[in-house]
Design an enzyme around this catalytic site. Structure first.
Site, PDB file in Angstrom:
ATOM      1  N   ASP A 115      13.295  -4.963   8.470  1.00 51.84           N
ATOM      2  CA  ASP A 115      12.131  -4.217   7.973  1.00 51.84           C
ATOM      3  C   ASP A 115      11.765  -3.100   8.951  1.00 51.84           C
ATOM      4  O   ASP A 115      11.489  -3.347  10.122  1.00 51.84           O
ATOM      5  CB  ASP A 115      10.958  -5.200   7.825  1.00 51.84           C
ATOM      6  CG  ASP A 115       9.776  -4.627   7.050  1.00 51.84           C
ATOM      7  OD1 ASP A 115       9.616  -3.403   7.011  1.00 51.84           O
ATOM      8  OD2 ASP A 115       9.006  -5.430   6.495  1.00 51.84           O
ATOM      9  N   SER A 129       2.695  -7.159   2.540  1.00 52.55           N
ATOM     10  CA  SER A 129       2.379  -6.070   3.451  1.00 52.55           C
ATOM     11  C   SER A 129       0.853  -5.926   3.611  1.00 52.55           C
ATOM     12  O   SER A 129       0.193  -6.818   4.143  1.00 52.55           O
ATOM     13  CB  SER A 129       3.045  -4.781   2.935  1.00 52.55           C
ATOM     14  OG  SER A 129       3.066  -3.781   3.905  1.00 52.55           O
ATOM     15  N   PHE A 130       0.281  -4.842   3.122  1.00 52.44           N
ATOM     16  CA  PHE A 130      -1.172  -4.685   3.041  1.00 52.44           C
ATOM     17  C   PHE A 130      -1.797  -5.911   2.363  1.00 52.44           C
ATOM     18  O   PHE A 130      -2.817  -6.442   2.801  1.00 52.44           O
ATOM     19  CB  PHE A 130      -1.461  -3.388   2.256  1.00 52.44           C
ATOM     20  CG  PHE A 130      -2.721  -3.349   1.454  1.00 52.44           C
ATOM     21  CD1 PHE A 130      -3.911  -2.937   2.026  1.00 52.44           C
ATOM     22  CD2 PHE A 130      -2.706  -3.675   0.102  1.00 52.44           C
ATOM     23  CE1 PHE A 130      -5.083  -2.878   1.264  1.00 52.44           C
ATOM     24  CE2 PHE A 130      -3.865  -3.611  -0.666  1.00 52.44           C
ATOM     25  CZ  PHE A 130      -5.054  -3.213  -0.077  1.00 52.44           C
ATOM     26  N   SER A 140       0.806  -1.230   0.000  1.00 58.47           N
ATOM     27  CA  SER A 140       0.000   0.000   0.000  1.00 58.47           C
ATOM     28  C   SER A 140       0.838   1.277   0.000  1.00 58.47           C
ATOM     29  O   SER A 140       0.365   2.322   0.405  1.00 58.47           O
ATOM     30  CB  SER A 140      -0.935   0.009   1.218  1.00 58.47           C
ATOM     31  OG  SER A 140      -0.177   0.012   2.427  1.00 58.47           O
ATOM     32  N   HIS A 154      11.911  -4.033   3.708  1.00 58.12           N
ATOM     33  CA  HIS A 154      10.502  -4.367   3.473  1.00 58.12           C
ATOM     34  C   HIS A 154      10.258  -5.011   2.102  1.00 58.12           C
ATOM     35  O   HIS A 154       9.145  -5.407   1.805  1.00 58.12           O
ATOM     36  CB  HIS A 154       9.662  -3.093   3.608  1.00 58.12           C
ATOM     37  CG  HIS A 154       8.188  -3.340   3.672  1.00 58.12           C
ATOM     38  ND1 HIS A 154       7.613  -4.243   4.542  1.00 58.12           N
ATOM     39  CD2 HIS A 154       7.146  -2.805   2.951  1.00 58.12           C
ATOM     40  CE1 HIS A 154       6.302  -4.253   4.370  1.00 58.12           C
ATOM     41  NE2 HIS A 154       5.998  -3.391   3.405  1.00 58.12           N
TER      42      HIS A 154
END
Length: 273
Positions: free
Chosen positions: A224, A103-104, A34, A252
């Protein structure tokens, strides 16, 4: 010059979704993160062609991101994005699929596994959200981004462990993506301050996560600064049939920072019967 971020378009619900569709065979759905200027292509450009050698790879821009529609009357939520993923698979007549969520997208993959367990085969979670955690400075920086080339360079420095990967060209590409018409309006509306509430909105109930009975590969960069490595340890402890792979000297973006190893892990995981 054609834009590689723009691929096919299909109607999902009441709006159009831009999606990449490569290869053939068992289906893997890739869901992006995101960050500002993100698209399926920007996120997965180094993985899609490799996985497409053995599988059918489908990678959409989630609604409000990339080159999918940005409906004016929409209130962005995990439910909206989950339904979009299912609508996309229905529109393509795909009953069961594997999923990779970054992630998202990892939080979304967990929601899908809880809400539509019958649709999923194997799951890969990479630097995933999906559990409660105290928002990091890195995530707050990403979601609170306001467009400038300096802000984008700073953000990419936060995302990646090594400056070598964060070229001025990459920063320019993501910055230009972040200033396309309508982008900042939709992005700004997704994760309003105080942004801790958005972390909570992406989190699933831990009792529900415990019930996930799929094979799950969890991948995370140890260094991260956006999503804590501890998230993946917690997910590993919650999900019975999970394995955890941590990359050292990695932020990340495991799929970019350790692309060859990342792709090899995915090919082997999805090839196992």
């Amino acid at each position: 010059m054609s834009n590689p971020e723009i691929a096919k378009s299909i109607k999902t619900g009441s709006y159009n979704t831009n999606y990449h569709d490569l290869g053939e065979g068992e289906v893997i759905l890739f869901i992006h993160g995101s960050g500002p200027g993100v698209s399926a292509y920007a996120n997965w450009r180094l993985s899609m062609p490799v996985l497409a050698e053995k599988f059918r790879v489908i990678a959409p821009d989630m609604v409000g991101f990339g080159y999918s529609d940005r409906p004016e009357d929409i209130t962005y939520s995990m439910d909206i994005w989950v339904e979009q993923a299912i609508d996309l698979m229905d529109a393509l007549n795909i009953k069961k699929f594997n999923i990779v969520g970054n992630s998202f997208g990892g939080g979304l993959a967990i929601s899908l596994a809880i809400k539509y367990p019958e649709r999923l085969n194997k799951i890969v979670l990479m630097g995933a959200m999906g559990v409660e955690f105290e928002i990091t400075a890195g995530l707050d920086q990403a979601w609170g981004y306001t467009p400038s080339i300096e802000n984008m360079k700073s953000l990419l420095d936060t995302f990646a462990y090594s400056r070598v990967l964060v070229t001025d060209e990459l920063a320019q590409m993501r910055y230009e993506a972040s200033i396309r018409p309508g982008f900042q309006e939709s992005f700004g509306s997704m994760f309003p301050a105080p942004r801790q509430s958005s972390v909570s909105a992406m989190a699933s109930n831990e009792e529900d996560i415990k019930k996930i009975d799929k094979d799950v590969l969890i991948i995370h960069g140890r260094d991260d600064k956006v999503i804590p490595f501890e998230n993946s340890i917690r997910l590993h402890n919650l999900i019975t049939k999970s394995q955890l792979h941590g990359f050292g000297e990695c932020g990340h973006w495991s799929q970019i920072e350790h692309k060859d190893r990342f792709n090899k892990l995915l090919v082997e995981f999805f090839s196992e019967k």
